[in-house]
Design an enzyme around this catalytic site. Sequence first.
Site, PDB file in Angstrom:
ATOM      1  N   VAL A   1      35.758  44.911  21.227  1.00  0.00           N
ATOM      2  CA  VAL A   1      35.088  46.088  20.225  1.00  0.00           C
ATOM      3  C   VAL A   1      35.254  47.470  20.657  1.00  0.00           C
ATOM      4  O   VAL A   1      35.356  48.256  20.195  1.00  0.00           O
ATOM      5  CB  VAL A   1      33.764  45.661  19.857  1.00  0.00           C
ATOM      6  CG1 VAL A   1      32.558  45.894  21.184  1.00  0.00           C
ATOM      7  CG2 VAL A   1      33.184  46.449  18.932  1.00  0.00           C
TER       8      VAL A   1
ATOM      9  N   THR B   1      37.895  50.005  19.843  1.00  0.00           N
ATOM     10  CA  THR B   1      37.874  51.015  18.575  1.00  0.00           C
ATOM     11  C   THR B   1      36.543  51.771  18.672  1.00  0.00           C
ATOM     12  O   THR B   1      36.121  52.609  17.975  1.00  0.00           O
ATOM     13  CB  THR B   1      38.071  50.187  17.457  1.00  0.00           C
ATOM     14  OG1 THR B   1      37.409  48.915  17.583  1.00  0.00           O
ATOM     15  CG2 THR B   1      39.547  49.965  17.308  1.00  0.00           C
ATOM     16  N   HIS B   2      35.675  51.267  19.460  1.00  0.00           N
ATOM     17  CA  HIS B   2      34.198  51.770  19.399  1.00  0.00           C
ATOM     18  C   HIS B   2      33.833  52.120  20.810  1.00  0.00           C
ATOM     19  O   HIS B   2      32.912  51.316  21.519  1.00  0.00           O
ATOM     20  CB  HIS B   2      33.216  50.745  18.760  1.00  0.00           C
ATOM     21  CG  HIS B   2      32.033  51.088  18.146  1.00  0.00           C
ATOM     22  ND1 HIS B   2      30.865  51.539  19.151  1.00  0.00           N
ATOM     23  CD2 HIS B   2      31.704  51.675  17.141  1.00  0.00           C
ATOM     24  CE1 HIS B   2      29.684  52.097  18.379  1.00  0.00           C
ATOM     25  NE2 HIS B   2      30.431  52.121  17.042  1.00  0.00           N
ATOM     26  N   PHE B   3      33.982  53.131  21.526  1.00  0.00           N
ATOM     27  CA  PHE B   3      35.155  54.382  20.827  1.00  0.00           C
ATOM     28  C   PHE B   3      36.217  54.331  22.041  1.00  0.00           C
ATOM     29  O   PHE B   3      35.807  54.023  22.997  1.00  0.00           O
ATOM     30  CB  PHE B   3      34.190  55.416  20.684  1.00  0.00           C
ATOM     31  CG  PHE B   3      33.179  55.554  19.436  1.00  0.00           C
ATOM     32  CD1 PHE B   3      33.493  55.304  18.129  1.00  0.00           C
ATOM     33  CD2 PHE B   3      31.798  55.215  20.015  1.00  0.00           C
ATOM     34  CE1 PHE B   3      32.443  55.288  17.254  1.00  0.00           C
ATOM     35  CE2 PHE B   3      30.768  55.134  19.093  1.00  0.00           C
ATOM     36  CZ  PHE B   3      31.068  55.437  17.720  1.00  0.00           C
TER      37      PHE B   3
ATOM     38  N   VAL C   1      31.039  52.220  23.407  1.00  0.00           N
ATOM     39  CA  VAL C   1      29.374  51.872  23.129  1.00  0.00           C
ATOM     40  C   VAL C   1      29.351  50.707  22.426  1.00  0.00           C
ATOM     41  O   VAL C   1      30.186  50.237  21.459  1.00  0.00           O
ATOM     42  CB  VAL C   1      29.123  53.216  22.392  1.00  0.00           C
ATOM     43  CG1 VAL C   1      27.549  52.508  21.794  1.00  0.00           C
ATOM     44  CG2 VAL C   1      29.080  54.401  23.148  1.00  0.00           C
TER      45      VAL C   1
END
Lengths: 150, 155
Positions: free
Chosen positions: B55, B58-60, B65
């Site tokens: 994750v 893409t986050h971020f 985070v």
Amino acid sequence: MRFHLIDRIDSWQPHRHITARKVTSVHEGHWQQTPDGPRLAFGLMLEALCQAGTWLIMLSTEHRKRAALLTVREAIASGPVRPGDTLRIEAVVVSRSEEAAVIDGTVTCEGRTVLEANGIMCALIDAEELDDPADTARMASRLLGTKAAA
Amino acid sequence: MNTPADTAPLPLPASTTETAGQVRIRYHPRFDRPVRLGPGEEATAVRNIPNTLDVFATHFPRKPVLPGVLLLESMAALAALVCEEHDTFAPASWRLSGVRGVGFRHFIGPGDQVEIRVRRTGHRGRSADFSASARVDDRIVATARTLTMTTGEAT
């Protein structure tokens, strides 16, 4: 998983309103396995709504600001989302300042409301702290169905 | 709750429960340390946040985070264990169906060890309410006044 839970932006009004879509697929890996079959987790429905809100903030500020989730007053789910369903997401800005915005919204699926939320407060932070502005612009173009920005 | 694929656990052996005084110790593959259940209708668990989570791509891209909603779902997974301990409905059928008064105070990122606590505050039929909190290094990072857990097809 790619944490992009918006596939299309259908309409938006700066600082006011956005409608967006997410299609779901059995090929996604995040389904909850429950005794009555796979279903989309509550948190991911809520995240889809929050991401619609953050796209509204980004589009309204020419990608300079984006939203970071601070609080949720209330969010209630009311029905399952199954693989193959399409989520229709609507978010409305109910108040905003330079530092924060408050959003209400609904997620519907095949005509059923599956999530309602109000009082989603987000801090407005500099978007370039989190992502490359050029990548954000390309993603925005894809979601809006417009030609990529230079 | 079954976590999203990027945070899904390895298929470890089925969970087991030991008793140490009033506290029941349950080994569960969704958490990184043995879950402590009780006394009463409480539970505590630890979730580690390694840099390898997909994750974070893409986050971020510029600042990894943990999405707050995934922390909410970890709270819900712990609440579901409490429900399973005390109720006779089918295991794995409890899921998060509502939240009230949720606050995120600090970002959670790679290297953090998150201690999650839940306490059941109400129960009616196929629904149960919990309060929840999460802390990293003795600092509260998130709280939820009410998590509503539901079992059955109705919602």
